[in-house]
Scaffold this active site. Structure first.
Site, PDB file in Angstrom:
ATOM      1  N   ASP A 200      73.478  84.957  21.100  1.00  0.00           N
ATOM      2  CA  ASP A 200      73.084  86.217  21.675  1.00  0.00           C
ATOM      3  C   ASP A 200      73.909  87.272  20.936  1.00  0.00           C
ATOM      4  OD1 ASP A 200      71.952  87.877  23.759  1.00  0.00           O
ATOM      5  OD2 ASP A 200      73.992  88.031  24.524  1.00  0.00           O
TER       6      ASP A 200
ATOM      7  N   ASP B 283      76.739  85.303  26.534  1.00  0.00           N
ATOM      8  CA  ASP B 283      77.794  85.807  27.414  1.00  0.00           C
ATOM      9  C   ASP B 283      77.373  85.759  28.876  1.00  0.00           C
ATOM     10  OD1 ASP B 283      75.878  87.703  27.303  1.00  0.00           O
ATOM     11  OD2 ASP B 283      77.235  89.397  27.074  1.00  0.00           O
TER      12      ASP B 283
ATOM     13  N   ASP C 242      71.306  86.121  29.948  1.00  0.00           N
ATOM     14  CA  ASP C 242      70.803  85.021  29.123  1.00  0.00           C
ATOM     15  C   ASP C 242      71.070  83.651  29.753  1.00  0.00           C
ATOM     16  OD1 ASP C 242      73.487  84.946  28.583  1.00  0.00           O
ATOM     17  OD2 ASP C 242      73.280  85.779  26.569  1.00  0.00           O
TER      18      ASP C 242
HETATM   19  P1  ADP Z   1      71.380  91.339  23.957  1.00  0.00           P
HETATM   20  O1  ADP Z   1      70.156  90.540  23.766  1.00  0.00           O
HETATM   21  O2  ADP Z   1      71.873  91.901  22.634  1.00  0.00           O
HETATM   22  O3  ADP Z   1      72.476  90.627  24.660  1.00  0.00           O
HETATM   23  P2  ADP Z   1      70.358  92.653  26.339  1.00  0.00           P
HETATM   24  O4  ADP Z   1      69.246  91.681  26.497  1.00  0.00           O
HETATM   25  O5  ADP Z   1      71.443  92.615  27.355  1.00  0.00           O
HETATM   26  O6  ADP Z   1      70.994  92.615  24.867  1.00  0.00           O
HETATM   27  O7  ADP Z   1      69.749  94.101  26.339  1.00  0.00           O
HETATM   28  C1  ADP Z   1      68.770  94.472  25.408  1.00  0.00           C
HETATM   29  C2  ADP Z   1      68.605  95.939  25.298  1.00  0.00           C
HETATM   30  O8  ADP Z   1      68.104  96.463  26.522  1.00  0.00           O
HETATM   31  C3  ADP Z   1      69.895  96.659  25.042  1.00  0.00           C
HETATM   32  O9  ADP Z   1      70.189  96.741  23.667  1.00  0.00           O
HETATM   33  C4  ADP Z   1      69.598  98.017  25.638  1.00  0.00           C
HETATM   34  O10 ADP Z   1      68.886  98.813  24.714  1.00  0.00           O
HETATM   35  C5  ADP Z   1      68.684  97.726  26.801  1.00  0.00           C
HETATM   36  N1  ADP Z   1      69.420  97.623  28.057  1.00  0.00           N
HETATM   37  C6  ADP Z   1      69.624  96.523  28.800  1.00  0.00           C
HETATM   38  N2  ADP Z   1      70.317  96.803  29.913  1.00  0.00           N
HETATM   39  C7  ADP Z   1      70.583  98.110  29.861  1.00  0.00           C
HETATM   40  C8  ADP Z   1      71.287  99.010  30.718  1.00  0.00           C
HETATM   41  N3  ADP Z   1      71.869  98.609  31.841  1.00  0.00           N
HETATM   42  N4  ADP Z   1      71.330 100.299  30.351  1.00  0.00           N
HETATM   43  C9  ADP Z   1      70.758 100.725  29.232  1.00  0.00           C
HETATM   44  N5  ADP Z   1      70.110  99.941  28.389  1.00  0.00           N
HETATM   45  C10 ADP Z   1      69.998  98.649  28.696  1.00  0.00           C
HETATM   46 MG    MG Z   2      73.612  89.752  26.146  1.00  0.00          MG
END
Ligand code: ADP
Ligand code: MG
Length: 627
Positions: free
Chosen positions: A328, A521, A525
């Protein structure tokens, strides 16, 4: 350290040896001799005989106690019948067997202790100050939000936040990390650390049962109950093996002399009976039965000393077969600590936009939300926020001061039908819509973990063929990180369920015998963590969901521990196979020698104990981490 039972067995071993030496000089014959030899025999073997008898009563006939009992009793009977009076052999066989058992229990104890060194982190009490006096209470009884005092030298019993004092903490027992961690007012402290220098007052944030220390201990205690396939193989093997060798021994005792008699030659029944008994002694599969679980146990111990918690031997085995590692991005390859690097295209004043977003995000535990709170700098007034909805992998929607605020990625804007204006900065873009109208965006940027690049390189060296990064972030941000780190493949703009699908696709293409690991993390996920062959969680320090869903936990988020764990797992499996081949090889050889009369019971038991000692010593090497 030697337990009381081990001491007792040791005394019995020594006494028997002395008695046997003394009997050597006693010129007794007939009944007297038999009775004299029965004394050391019963002394050294009474527990084996008892267990064998109990086994028969409970219908579990074929175990090693049974083998030893029948072989030694048989040897006594034989020596009586043929008039040789050579009882020494039967006693010696039992003696060697007990020496082997003693050694084994010592070795098992030793490796168990190295795991349970971790058990040292179990706190016994918490201090609560009342009227200037410290009172020791059961940590289980401390309510969340209580202020507890941790004096220098004491273990932190419950997770909490420092409300008074500053100190350095020794986290070695939790993370294997020897550099102390400095904490001051406002910092979170996890239970299981040892307070080294200053007096700390903590406000507890969790109940004892929910605290890090309790969770970890649960994991460790349950780890050895999850069996690997090699261990399963051994116990299934033992189930078939023992009856099979008993049948073979019976055949050896009866078939050849019977055939000889039928052919009209002299049959020498006692000789074949002796060979059959020696065959039984030889067949005892101790080395295998002991050294395999011990290797895994030592491997789990070795890993936990490095700060890698492996939840069972099956996962250690799986780790050794990992060829694809999927990461991730946020919080795993990157620190998940964002800096706000700009506010663009905003029709509202920048501060107003920040305020709206910070309030809308106030209930989220996403790393982005935490960073926004930090940049906002004020305690959000939660009474102004209602109808909070978090869209995992997209962002949040909430009502603030009666206006609908949406903050998240482009996909969120598309969902709401709000045209987002593109941003040219590389980074994670949080687009904001107020009452369905575009209101600008905030650019936040993350930094990659300092060890990430090295860790990826070492993974390749440890035999990982492919590394993949999955992220919900936009493509430029994803590509930037991937290029920087040298990840083989990148997939961006994924929702949590898309990540599961990606991993499933990778899994279905995977050749048999290879495994896929997912490192995450735990922030949205967790489904992928449980779907992968081996789910590896970062941030045991924080995310509970991760600890629960994962099979392996990197206690201090150090990615370098990942290639290390894989190397350790591989070596552990190599040792397991060395032992299997060695033990079975020597066993087969000895069985053949005994069957043709080229080796006697003495040699057989000697070989057996010898192989076991070597196999156990070899197994103990699993405790050490390879460099
Ligand atoms: P990753 O796959 O890199 O771990 P996430 O799945 O947690 O990232 O989130 C994907 C995207 O969704 C983030 O890059 C962000 O743009 C948006 N996002 C998710 N949660 C939030 C939040 N609480 N506030 C703002 N944007 C969010
Ligand atoms: Mg993440």
């Amino acid at each position: 350290m030697v337990t009381r039972r081990q001491k007792k067995t040791l005394t019995r071993i020594l006494l028997t040896a002395v008695l046997l030496a003394a009997l050597w000089f006693v010129p007794a014959e007939g009944w007297l001799k038999l009775c004299l030899y029965l004394v050391p025999y019963l002394l050294i073997g009474y527990d084996i005989l008892r267990k064998a008898a109990l086994g028969i009563v409970h219908g579990q006939v074929f175990d090693e106690n049974f083998l030893m009992a029948i072989a030694t009793v048989g040897a006594f009977v034989l020596a009586w019948i043929d008039g040789s009076g050579d009882y020494l052999e039967a006693v010696a066989v039992m003696l060697f067997y007990q020496i082997g058992e003693w050694f084994q229990s010592y070795a098992v104890g030793k490796s168990r202790r190295s795991i349970t060194q971790l058990m040292d982190i179990r706190p016994d009490y918490a201090n609560i100050e009342t009227d200037g006096r410290l009172e020791r209470v059961d940590p289980d009884e401390v309510a969340v939000g209580t202020v507890i005092t941790v004096q220098p030298g004491e273990k932190v019993p419950i997770d909490g936040v420092v409300v008074e004092g500053a100190s350095s903490l020794n986290t070695a027992a939790l993370t294997g990390e020897s550099v102390p961690r400095e904490v001051a007012v406002g910092d979170t402290v996890i239970s299981g650390c040892v307070n080294m220098t200053g007096l700390l007052k903590l406000e507890t944030t969790r109940a004892f049962g929910e605290s890090t220390v309790s969770k970890i201990l649960d994991l460790v205690e349950n780890a050895s109950s999850r069996k690997s396939r090699s261990e399963d193989f051994i116990s299934r093997f033992a189930r078939v093996y023992t009856p099979a060798v008993c049948a073979a021994a019976l055949a050896l005792a009866v078939a050849p002399p019977l055939a000889l008699t039928l052919l009209g030659r002299s049959a020498r029944w006692p000789v074949w009976l002796y060979r059959a008994l020696a065959f039984l002694v030889t067949s005892c599969p101790c080395a295998l039965v002991i050294s395999i679980p011990l290797s895994f146990f030592a491997g789990l111990g070795g890993a936990s000393r490095e700060g890698v918690l492996v939840k069972g031997s099956n996962f250690l085995e799986a780790l050794s077969q990992v060829r694809q590692v999927v990461f991730d991005k946020t919080g795993t390859l990157t620190m998940g600590v964002f800096q706000v690097s700009g506010v663009h295209h905003s029709d509202l004043p920048q501060e107003k936009l920040m305020e709206y977003v910070a309030l809308a995000e106030s209930a989220s535990s996403h790393p982005i939300s935490k960073s926004i709170q930090r940049a906002y700098g004020l305690e959000p007034d939660r009474t102004r926020v209602t109808d909070v909805r978090e869209l995992s992998g997209n962002g949040v929607i909430a009502t603030v001061d009666g206006r609908q605020i949406a903050a998240g990625n482009e996909a969120l804007m598309e969902k709401l039908g709000v045209p987002a204006s593109p941003c040219h900065s590389v980074g994670t873009i949080i687009h904001v819509a107020v009452d369905g109208a575009y209101a600008g965006h905030i650019v936040v940027s993350d930094v990659v973990r300092p060890q990430a690049r090295d860790a990826l390189r070492q993974l390749k060296a440890a035999g990982v063929a492919r590394t993949v990064m999955l992220t919900g972030d936009n493509d430029p941000a994803a590509q930037a990180v991937a290029a920087d780190l040298g990840v083989d493949q990148v997939y961006s703009r994924l929702l949590p369920q898309d990540k599961v699908e990606r991993v499933e696709a990778l899994l279905s293409d995977q050749p048999k015998g290879q495994r896929l690991a997912f490192v995450g993390d735990g922030v949205n996920d967790a489904p992928v963590l449980s779907r992968a062959d081996v789910g590896i969680a970062m941030g045991a320090m924080g995310s509970d969901a991760a600890i629960e869903a994962a099979d392996v936990v990197l206690m201090d988020d150090d990615l370098m521990k990942l290639p290390k764990a894989i190397r350790l797992a591989k070596r552990c499996m190599a040792i397991v196979w060395q032992n299997i081949v060695f033990a079975i090889g020597v066993k087969v050889l000895c069985l053949l020698l005994v069957a043709v009369g080229a080796a006697n019971m003495w040699l057989a038991i000697f070989a057996d104990v010898g192989v076991m000692v070597l196999a156990v010593l070899n197994a103990m090497r699993c405790l050490k981490t390879p460099e």
